[in-house]
Design an enzyme around this catalytic site. Structure first.
Site, mmCIF file in Angstrom:
data_model
loop_
_atom_site.group_PDB
_atom_site.id
_atom_site.type_symbol
_atom_site.label_atom_id
_atom_site.label_comp_id
_atom_site.label_asym_id
_atom_site.label_seq_id
_atom_site.Cartn_x
_atom_site.Cartn_y
_atom_site.Cartn_z
ATOM 1 N N ASP A 132 -9.143 19.715 -27.510
ATOM 2 C CA ASP A 132 -9.649 18.625 -28.345
ATOM 3 C C ASP A 132 -9.716 19.092 -29.799
ATOM 4 O OD1 ASP A 132 -10.221 16.487 -26.436
ATOM 5 O OD2 ASP A 132 -11.597 17.944 -25.552
ATOM 6 N N ASP A 137 -9.090 10.738 -19.668
ATOM 7 C CA ASP A 137 -9.881 11.752 -20.371
ATOM 8 C C ASP A 137 -11.293 11.236 -20.642
ATOM 9 O OD1 ASP A 137 -10.682 13.891 -21.919
ATOM 10 O OD2 ASP A 137 -9.359 13.466 -23.618
HETATM 11 C C1 DX5 Z 1 -13.965 13.835 -25.086
HETATM 12 C C2 DX5 Z 1 -12.905 14.823 -24.875
HETATM 13 C C3 DX5 Z 1 -12.741 15.380 -23.514
HETATM 14 C C4 DX5 Z 1 -13.920 16.073 -22.912
HETATM 15 C C5 DX5 Z 1 -13.862 15.781 -21.445
HETATM 16 O O1 DX5 Z 1 -13.986 13.573 -26.476
HETATM 17 O O2 DX5 Z 1 -11.676 14.221 -25.268
HETATM 18 O O3 DX5 Z 1 -11.581 16.190 -23.469
HETATM 19 O O4 DX5 Z 1 -13.972 17.444 -23.136
HETATM 20 O O5 DX5 Z 1 -14.836 16.424 -20.747
HETATM 21 P P1 DX5 Z 1 -16.123 15.756 -20.051
HETATM 22 O O6 DX5 Z 1 -15.894 15.854 -18.575
HETATM 23 O O7 DX5 Z 1 -17.244 16.599 -20.517
HETATM 24 O O8 DX5 Z 1 -16.232 14.336 -20.520
HETATM 25 ZN ZN ZN Z 2 -9.687 15.121 -24.945
#
Ligand code: DX5
Ligand code: ZN
Length: 265
Positions: free
Chosen positions: A78, A219
């Site tokens: 990210d 996601d």
């Molecule tokens: C949210 C991100 C995700 C996040 C997903 O902004 O894009 O990649 O890390 O993980 P969890 O399971 O914590 O939502």
């Molecule tokens: Zn993400």
């Protein structure tokens, strides 16, 4: 042209070189660093992409080793600029450091404004997935064109409030859609409930457009339960964050990943 070899392979209809503009430099040609064997994009294999945002920075090496041993094909990264999303994270130097730590390809989720001008900074490999957000630039199609020389998979992400129809005109320029189940920016959020219905709509939309070849990634708050629901909507890449893997000690990662795979297969 200098982009020809890559372009011929990856986008026959891309005629021109990107214009000389601020920030544009010639992409570095990388050699493949990781062989996946069978082409996962042609197989029905479900892919888990552990989200490094959710990892423990003090035990990063150990955690990456564990997900690698469990067969992770991508690491989800990210990248956040504090402008497109209200958080900072996983920038250019971090990515460079990660490349030294592992040869697993990256699934680069760019949550940055006007990503088209920042691509050369990132060090994209052709085995990577690069995802830009529909909402992050006024010139989405141009941004997708600028990804062509890298030879990577090109994904477009849409936030929970963005209607599915918005992607219709760029279907020819993408390999996949990343459907955000939360408003991006932070790990550990709760799913926006309407996104489950939206995933179903997206599957129907792609069928109507005769574009079932477009890969669906999901996601945000992807628990085993959400994963199973989304699998039946055609999802094949699941981002595994705090909701599935990174909620336990690294010694249980393998077990967690196996459980998750079972739920989505
Ligand atoms: C949210 C991100 C995700 C996040 C997903 O902004 O894009 O990649 O890390 O993980 P969890 O399971 O914590 O939502
Ligand atoms: Zn993400």
């Amino acid at each position: 042209s200098k982009y020809e070899p890559v372009l011929r392979m990856h986008c026959a209809d891309f005629q021109e070189e990107p214009p000389e503009i601020f920030g544009w430099t010639e992409p570095v040609a990388y050699e493949p660093v990781y062989t996946l064997g069978a082409n996962i994009f042609e197989s029905m294999e479900k892919i888990l992409a552990p989200s490094i945002l959710a990892a423990d920075i003090m035990r990063l090496g150990e955690q990456i080793e564990a997900v690698k041993n469990a067969g992770a094909k991508y690491l989800h990264i990210d990248v956040m600029d504090g402008e497109f999303v209200p958080n900072f994270g996983l920038g250019v130097d971090y990515i460079r450091g990660l490349r030294e730590l592992t040869s697993i390809p990256l699934d680069l989720h760019l949550m940055i404004k006007d990503p088209e001008y920042k691509l050369p900074w990132i060090g994209i490999h052709k085995e990577d997935i690069v995802t830009i957000h529909y909402e992050s630039t006024f010139q989405v199609q141009r941004a997708l064109d600028y990804l062509v020389p890298y030879g990577c998979k090109r994904f477009l992400a849409i936030n929970p409030a963005t209607p599915i129809g918005q992607i219709e005109e760029v279907l020819d320029y993408i390999d996949g859609v990343n459907l955000l189940m939360v408003n991006p920016g932070f790990a550990g959020q709760k799913i926006v409930p309407s996104t489950l219905r939206k995933a179903e709509k997206l599957q129907k939309f792609l069928q109507e457009m005769h574009r079932e070849d477009i890969i669906l990634e999901v996601d945000g708050n992807i628990t085993k339960e959400h994963g199973a629901t989304l699998r039946s909507c055609g999802a094949s890449i699941f981002v595994a964050g705090t909701s599935s893997i990174f909620c336990t000690d690294v010694s249980h990662f393998g077990e967690k990943i196996r459980e998750f795979r079972k739920a989505v297969e």
